[in-house]
Design a protein around this motif. Structure first.
Motif, mmCIF file in Angstrom:
data_model
loop_
_atom_site.group_PDB
_atom_site.id
_atom_site.type_symbol
_atom_site.label_atom_id
_atom_site.label_comp_id
_atom_site.label_asym_id
_atom_site.label_seq_id
_atom_site.Cartn_x
_atom_site.Cartn_y
_atom_site.Cartn_z
ATOM 1 N N SER A 194 0.836 -1.217 0.000
ATOM 2 C CA SER A 194 0.000 0.000 0.000
ATOM 3 C C SER A 194 0.865 1.260 0.000
ATOM 4 N N VAL A 195 2.124 1.126 0.389
ATOM 5 C CA VAL A 195 3.015 2.291 0.403
ATOM 6 C C VAL A 195 4.045 2.214 -0.720
ATOM 7 N N ARG A 196 3.841 1.278 -1.630
ATOM 8 C CA ARG A 196 4.761 1.140 -2.753
ATOM 9 C C ARG A 196 4.030 1.412 -4.057
ATOM 10 N N ALA A 197 4.796 1.745 -5.055
ATOM 11 C CA ALA A 197 4.183 2.033 -6.352
ATOM 12 C C ALA A 197 3.711 0.766 -7.046
ATOM 13 N N ALA A 198 4.453 -0.334 -6.839
ATOM 14 C CA ALA A 198 4.125 -1.581 -7.528
ATOM 15 C C ALA A 198 3.058 -2.349 -6.759
ATOM 16 N N PRO A 199 2.146 -3.017 -7.447
ATOM 17 C CA PRO A 199 1.144 -3.848 -6.782
ATOM 18 C C PRO A 199 1.769 -5.124 -6.240
ATOM 19 N N PRO A 200 1.066 -5.857 -5.382
ATOM 20 C CA PRO A 200 1.593 -7.147 -4.903
ATOM 21 C C PRO A 200 1.842 -8.079 -6.085
ATOM 22 N N PRO A 201 2.790 -8.992 -5.947
ATOM 23 C CA PRO A 201 3.052 -9.938 -7.046
ATOM 24 C C PRO A 201 1.839 -10.806 -7.324
ATOM 25 N N GLU A 202 1.707 -11.231 -8.565
ATOM 26 C CA GLU A 202 0.607 -12.111 -8.941
ATOM 27 C C GLU A 202 0.710 -13.421 -8.161
ATOM 28 N N SER A 203 -0.431 -13.942 -7.728
ATOM 29 C CA SER A 203 -0.442 -15.199 -6.972
ATOM 30 C C SER A 203 -1.635 -16.042 -7.376
ATOM 31 N N ASP A 265 1.337 -26.069 -8.361
ATOM 32 C CA ASP A 265 1.621 -24.875 -9.163
ATOM 33 C C ASP A 265 2.848 -24.110 -8.700
ATOM 34 N N ALA A 266 3.474 -24.538 -7.608
ATOM 35 C CA ALA A 266 4.666 -23.877 -7.070
ATOM 36 C C ALA A 266 4.444 -22.382 -6.852
ATOM 37 N N ASP A 267 3.260 -22.026 -6.396
ATOM 38 C CA ASP A 267 2.943 -20.626 -6.137
ATOM 39 C C ASP A 267 3.761 -20.137 -4.937
ATOM 40 N N PRO A 268 4.518 -19.064 -5.084
ATOM 41 C CA PRO A 268 5.394 -18.606 -3.997
ATOM 42 C C PRO A 268 4.645 -18.295 -2.700
ATOM 43 N N LEU A 269 3.481 -17.671 -2.796
ATOM 44 C CA LEU A 269 2.721 -17.337 -1.589
ATOM 45 C C LEU A 269 2.289 -18.614 -0.874
ATOM 46 N N ILE A 271 3.618 -21.616 -1.018
ATOM 47 C CA ILE A 271 4.796 -22.281 -0.446
ATOM 48 C C ILE A 271 5.205 -21.587 0.844
ATOM 49 N N ARG A 272 5.190 -20.267 0.834
ATOM 50 C CA ARG A 272 5.560 -19.507 2.027
ATOM 51 C C ARG A 272 4.615 -19.798 3.191
ATOM 52 N N VAL A 273 3.333 -19.931 2.886
ATOM 53 C CA VAL A 273 2.335 -20.230 3.906
ATOM 54 C C VAL A 273 2.640 -21.575 4.562
ATOM 55 N N LEU A 274 2.890 -22.608 3.750
ATOM 56 C CA LEU A 274 3.129 -23.941 4.300
ATOM 57 C C LEU A 274 4.481 -24.044 4.994
ATOM 58 N N GLN A 275 5.456 -23.290 4.543
ATOM 59 C CA GLN A 275 6.725 -23.243 5.266
ATOM 60 C C GLN A 275 6.512 -22.653 6.654
ATOM 61 N N SER A 276 5.673 -21.636 6.728
ATOM 62 C CA SER A 276 5.387 -21.003 8.015
ATOM 63 C C SER A 276 4.627 -21.939 8.950
#
Length: 360
Positions: A194-203, A265-269, A271-276
């Protein structure tokens, strides 16, 4: 008849398996939910009774179509019974349910009737490995819990437990935790950007979760998640089924989307969730582990034990590996790893085997 009964009572189903004295499965049946914490004693008894009765019907060469009456009219058909009951978490709960089950089966309270939390059924694989006497049972389904055991002269002695507190207080590693963490990280990404110019990465995961709730904007999911439980009378014809679920299920039902997005699908988000979630779960399990000493006499050394998994989420090998890798990173590598996909069958066979060994 020398039959051995094991009943796995869970939040989604009841599974009853009957073995003969040689450990052969001779009867089995599935029934409705029987989590003791969520049902009245009468409803619990009804769910268990119907399932056991159906299992008994299959125990002859010509299965009966008529219900087998319980309590039995004469001697009990069971030499022994073992109940693993989700929601049984204290001696008081065991004491409350024991008279009901004892009467239902015609087995007096005592060594022939074992009643404990459903994680106890996961200790049965100890009997498959004669060089060890300790087990850590880990359930990862809708909820999550881990319990450590030592084989005793009769059954298993519970050493310690972590988790199993229900969705409001915990359920680390289970479906609710996975679904909640997915939404948390999805919203956190949106906040950060919300404080950056770029939107969140596609997921792919974000897209699937928004589609599930019929949403276009990530932050709109906050309303969907926090919406109070809706009664049937309050539903409109336009309400999505996902929003008619109780709040717990709105989150836990997202777990399959996370697993699909991560492992297919090797979606980064995802994968990050399950690692957590796997790291948190492993840290909880690690509370039970280590070299026992005077201060901590009930710790279990992983190298001298079996870790026995049960439940739909840990039934996925890739998720089990994340948990085992996180445990290994903390120095806990188990001698044996087992996945029990049919706890009632494993328990019934183990029960029969324990009685056979007493005769030898």
């Amino acid at each position: 008849m020398s039959l051995f009964l094991c009943v796995d009572c869970g939040g989604s189903k009841t599974s009853a398996v009957i073995c003969d004295a040689q450990g052969n499965i001779v009867g089995r049946a599935l029934g409705g939910p029987s989590n003791f914490a969520y049902l009245s004693l009468a409803d619990f008894r009804s769910a268990v009774s119907l399932t056991i009765s159906d299992a008994l019907k299959t125990c002859t060469s010509s299965p009966s179509v008529d219900p087998v009456p319980l309590p039995p009219t004469g001697d009990s058909p069971f030499a022994a019974a073992w109940f693993g009951v989700s929601g049984i978490d204290s001696p008081a709960a065991v004491a409350e349910v024991t008279p009901t089950i004892s009467t239902l089966l015609g087995i007096p309270a005592g060594p022939r009737l074992a009643i404990a939390n459903d994680t106890h059924l996961l200790a049965a694989p100890v009997r498959m490995h004669p060089d060890i006497s300790h087990a850590v049972g880990v359930i990862g389904g809708t909820g999550g819990i881990a319990v450590s055991f030592k084989e005793a002269e009769v059954g298993f002695e519970q050493l310690g437990r972590v988790g199993g507190w229900g969705w409001i207080l915990g359920d680390e590693g289970g479906g609710f935790h996975v679904g909640r963490e997915a939404v948390r990280q999805m919203v956190a990404d949106t906040d950060a950007h919300s404080v950056r110019a770029a939107p969140p990465p596609e997921s792919i995961l974000t897209k699937r979760i928004l589609e599930r709730f019929g949403l276009d904007n990530v932050l709109d999911i906050l309303v969907a998640i926090h919406m109070p439980d809706v009664t049937t009378s309050g539903l409109s014809g336009q309400t999505l089924p996902q929003l008619s679920m109780v709040r717990e299920k709105r989150l836990s039902s997202l777990a399959p989307l996370v697993f699909q997005s991560a492992f297919e699908d090797a979606d980064p988000l995802a994968i990050r969730v399950l690692q957590s979630t796997s790291r948190v779960f492993a840290s909880s399990i690690a509370i039970l582990l280590g070299e026992s000493n005077e201060a901590f006499p009930k710790l279990v050394k992983a190298q001298d034990a079996v870790i026995s998994f049960g439940g739909s989420l840990v039934g996925v090998e890739a998720y089990r590996k994340l948990i085992l890798d996180a445990l290994a990173a903390e120095g806990h590598i188990f001698r044996y790893v087992e996945f029990v996909d049919d706890a009632a069958a494993t328990g019934a066979k183990g029960l029969a085997a324990s009685y056979a060994s007493k005769k030898d």
